[in-house]
Design a protein around this motif. Structure first.
Motif, PDB file in Angstrom:
ATOM      1  N   ARG A 140       0.823  -1.204   0.000  1.00 38.17           N
ATOM      2  CA  ARG A 140       0.000   0.000   0.000  1.00 38.17           C
ATOM      3  C   ARG A 140       0.866   1.268   0.000  1.00 38.17           C
ATOM      4  N   GLU A 141       2.000   1.234   0.719  1.00 38.72           N
ATOM      5  CA  GLU A 141       2.917   2.364   0.705  1.00 38.72           C
ATOM      6  C   GLU A 141       3.499   2.574  -0.691  1.00 38.72           C
ATOM      7  N   VAL A 142       3.857   1.474  -1.340  1.00 43.07           N
ATOM      8  CA  VAL A 142       4.411   1.564  -2.699  1.00 43.07           C
ATOM      9  C   VAL A 142       3.371   2.136  -3.648  1.00 43.07           C
ATOM     10  N   VAL A 143       2.148   1.667  -3.540  1.00 45.18           N
ATOM     11  CA  VAL A 143       1.067   2.149  -4.401  1.00 45.18           C
ATOM     12  C   VAL A 143       0.802   3.630  -4.147  1.00 45.18           C
ATOM     13  N   ASP A 144       0.801   4.044  -2.881  1.00 46.36           N
ATOM     14  CA  ASP A 144       0.569   5.457  -2.582  1.00 46.36           C
ATOM     15  C   ASP A 144       1.679   6.336  -3.154  1.00 46.36           C
ATOM     16  N   GLN A 145       2.923   5.858  -3.114  1.00 45.45           N
ATOM     17  CA  GLN A 145       4.003   6.623  -3.729  1.00 45.45           C
ATOM     18  C   GLN A 145       3.797   6.704  -5.235  1.00 45.45           C
ATOM     19  N   ASP A 154       3.755  15.119 -15.756  1.00 41.54           N
ATOM     20  CA  ASP A 154       3.124  15.579 -16.988  1.00 41.54           C
ATOM     21  C   ASP A 154       2.694  14.380 -17.822  1.00 41.54           C
ATOM     22  N   GLY A 155       1.557  14.511 -18.477  1.00 45.68           N
ATOM     23  CA  GLY A 155       1.077  13.438 -19.338  1.00 45.68           C
ATOM     24  C   GLY A 155       1.589  13.560 -20.754  1.00 45.68           C
ATOM     25  N   PRO A 156       1.459  12.479 -21.505  1.00 44.87           N
ATOM     26  CA  PRO A 156       0.937  11.176 -21.101  1.00 44.87           C
ATOM     27  C   PRO A 156       1.926  10.454 -20.189  1.00 44.87           C
ATOM     28  N   ARG A 157       1.410   9.557 -19.354  1.00 40.73           N
ATOM     29  CA  ARG A 157       2.235   8.917 -18.337  1.00 40.73           C
ATOM     30  C   ARG A 157       2.179   7.396 -18.476  1.00 40.73           C
ATOM     31  N   PHE A 158       3.347   6.774 -18.250  1.00 42.55           N
ATOM     32  CA  PHE A 158       3.437   5.321 -18.160  1.00 42.55           C
ATOM     33  C   PHE A 158       3.896   4.974 -16.759  1.00 42.55           C
ATOM     34  N   LEU A 159       3.116   4.143 -16.063  1.00 43.76           N
ATOM     35  CA  LEU A 159       3.436   3.755 -14.695  1.00 43.76           C
ATOM     36  C   LEU A 159       3.544   2.242 -14.599  1.00 43.76           C
ATOM     37  N   TRP A 160       4.686   1.772 -14.049  1.00 43.16           N
ATOM     38  CA  TRP A 160       4.828   0.349 -13.719  1.00 43.16           C
ATOM     39  C   TRP A 160       4.935   0.203 -12.214  1.00 43.16           C
ATOM     40  N   VAL A 161       4.108  -0.667 -11.643  1.00 43.50           N
ATOM     41  CA  VAL A 161       4.159  -0.985 -10.217  1.00 43.50           C
ATOM     42  C   VAL A 161       4.236  -2.498 -10.070  1.00 43.50           C
ATOM     43  N   HIS A 162       5.199  -2.954  -9.253  1.00 35.68           N
ATOM     44  CA  HIS A 162       5.294  -4.378  -8.930  1.00 35.68           C
ATOM     45  C   HIS A 162       4.877  -4.567  -7.482  1.00 35.68           C
ATOM     46  N   LEU A 163       3.955  -5.502  -7.238  1.00 32.05           N
ATOM     47  CA  LEU A 163       3.466  -5.803  -5.901  1.00 32.05           C
ATOM     48  C   LEU A 163       4.176  -7.036  -5.357  1.00 32.05           C
ATOM     49  N   MET A 164       4.663  -6.944  -4.115  1.00 34.22           N
ATOM     50  CA  MET A 164       5.524  -7.996  -3.570  1.00 34.22           C
ATOM     51  C   MET A 164       4.868  -8.883  -2.520  1.00 34.22           C
ATOM     52  N   GLU A 209      -6.008 -11.263  -2.206  1.00 33.43           N
ATOM     53  CA  GLU A 209      -7.089 -10.315  -1.944  1.00 33.43           C
ATOM     54  C   GLU A 209      -6.529  -8.927  -1.625  1.00 33.43           C
ATOM     55  N   ARG A 210      -5.454  -8.872  -0.840  1.00 30.41           N
ATOM     56  CA  ARG A 210      -4.847  -7.564  -0.533  1.00 30.41           C
ATOM     57  C   ARG A 210      -4.262  -6.938  -1.781  1.00 30.41           C
ATOM     58  N   LEU A 218      -5.012   1.800  -6.568  1.00 31.42           N
ATOM     59  CA  LEU A 218      -4.148   2.490  -7.519  1.00 31.42           C
ATOM     60  C   LEU A 218      -4.970   3.140  -8.632  1.00 31.42           C
ATOM     61  N   LEU A 219      -5.854   2.377  -9.243  1.00 27.76           N
ATOM     62  CA  LEU A 219      -6.630   2.910 -10.361  1.00 27.76           C
ATOM     63  C   LEU A 219      -7.626   3.975  -9.903  1.00 27.76           C
ATOM     64  N   ASP A 220      -8.115   3.852  -8.672  1.00 25.37           N
ATOM     65  CA  ASP A 220      -9.008   4.878  -8.132  1.00 25.37           C
ATOM     66  C   ASP A 220      -8.258   6.155  -7.777  1.00 25.37           C
ATOM     67  N   GLY A 221      -6.969   6.016  -7.416  1.00 23.79           N
ATOM     68  CA  GLY A 221      -6.218   7.166  -6.899  1.00 23.79           C
ATOM     69  C   GLY A 221      -5.565   8.029  -7.944  1.00 23.79           C
ATOM     70  N   ILE A 222      -5.311   7.493  -9.129  1.00 23.95           N
ATOM     71  CA  ILE A 222      -4.628   8.286 -10.155  1.00 23.95           C
ATOM     72  C   ILE A 222      -5.621   9.222 -10.846  1.00 23.95           C
TER      73      ILE A 222
END
Length: 366
Positions: A140-145, A154-164, A209-210, A218-222
């Motif tokens: 959750r901390e990683v996602v918030d960052q 600035d857009g357009p933006r490409f974001l990669w997030v890996h969940l551990m 589930e987490r 993530l998708l709600d926050g961006i």
């Protein structure tokens, strides 16, 4: 140009994706990994390259480099030492964080000793995968960052997030499988009781589930109304299906439980079973960016994938799986050489001293 959000989660099996209610609400395809553990798999995804499987490094041009050249601001957050910039993962990103703690060093003999079962048992006795879970940032901390970076860019933006946290031991503290049960499953899976097997599976499903909630968060926050969204995993996980627990890269296994993972394309008109090497050319093509000749995967917007290759490297050998979704051909523990335009690459695995301790503490025995 549309924003692009690419999420990978560690150790998610294709046949467990229903535990992720939000992710499974999309059309889910089956993807075949190009490798059996994190670094070669994720490296091969970002580089669409079999050579990256053998070297454990992201070859150029990377997905981020290609999208950056097309005008994207590229952002990456991955709390795993296997995805450190040392291995080329930061190339092309405007901001990148692998959350590595400096100064955490391990022994240079570790890779050699990990080949011997008795020494590996001693090693895990003192350095279980729980050792670093408490200090690693929660997903959750990683996602918030990631959300903060994305919304400031600035857009357009490409974001990669890996969940551990879907990686063994499936969380931290009380969320995780206990050290005692983890050791038993790793070394003596045949002695697990039905209740212990059920507990491990429950902890794993809870972690899925987490992760699912973190993807939704993530998708709600961006601040992007309708981004292209891609989801997959680096590899699967073993739960006694083939006689072992967890993914244990030193076994060089290419069983379905390890190589079949879920794939979601939302906002990108791609479907059908695929290789994870297809993700980079498909994402690039959907953004109007160049599809590099060097990439080994297919642009699924133009080409259907009719076979995949998975390479499971460990030290100087690898197991190779060829399959066309109906038939499988496996060569176990072979000497593998990849040739491209006159250049030859063999299995290699060099890890800098400053990262060995991080990998050790997460339970990797490479």
């Amino acid at each position: 140009m549309d924003d692009i959000v690419f999420v990978t989660a560690d150790s998610v099996r294709a046949d467990y994706v229903d535990e992720m209610e939000f992710v499974s609400s999309f059309d889910v395809e089956t993807g075949m990994t190009a490798a059996q553990y994190t670094r070669p798999s994720l490296a091969s995804i970002h580089a669409s390259s079999y050579e990256s499987v053998l070297t454990g490094r992201v070859n150029e041009p990377t997905l981020a480099e290609t999208l950056s050249a097309a005008g994207y601001t590229c952002l990456g957050c991955s709390p795993n030492p296997n995805t450190d910039a040392t291995f080329g993962f930061a190339e092309g990103f405007d901001r990148y964080d692998s959350f590595i703690e400096p100064g955490n060093r391990g022994s240079g003999l570790r890779q050699y000793l990990a080949n011997f079962d008795l020494l590996r048992r001693i090693y895990y006795k003192f350095y279980p995968p729980h050792a670093k879970s408490e200090n690693r940032p929660r997903d959750r901390e990683v996602v918030d960052q990631a959300i903060e970076w994305f919304n400031a860019a600035d857009g357009p933006r490409f974001l990669w997030v890996h969940l551990m946290e879907t990686h063994r031991p499936y969380g931290a503290g009380d969320d995780a499988v206990s050290e005692q049960l983890d050791q038993k499953a790793f070394f003596k899976p045949e002695q697990l009781t039905d209740a212990e097997e059920a507990e491990i599976e429950r902890k794993y499903c809870d972690s899925l589930e987490r992760a699912d909630e973190n993807v939704r968060h993530l998708l709600d926050g961006i601040d992007s109304d309708d981004p292209k969204f891609v989801f997959t995993a680096d590899h699967g996980e073993g739960f006694g299906d083939e006689g072992y627990y967890f993914h244990q890269p030193q076994l060089r296994r290419v069983d379905d439980c390890l190589v079949q993972v879920p794939v979601v394309f939302d906002g990108i008109d791609a479907e059908g079973p695929c290789s994870l090497l297809d993700l980079t050319p498909t994402i690039a093509a959907s953004a109007g960016a160049e599809v590099a000749d060097r990439w080994d995967g297919n642009d699924l917007l133009e080409t259907e994938t009719d076979y995949t290759i998975t390479i499971a490297p460990w030290h100087e050998q690898a197991t190779v799986l060829w399959q066309d979704f109906e038939r499988r051909l496996v060569s176990r523990d072979a000497d593998v050489t990849f040739e491209h335009r006159g250049d030859k690459t063999e299995v290699e695995d060099e890890v800098p001293e400053e990262l060995q301790g991080q990998l050790r503490d997460l339970g990797y025995v490479e």
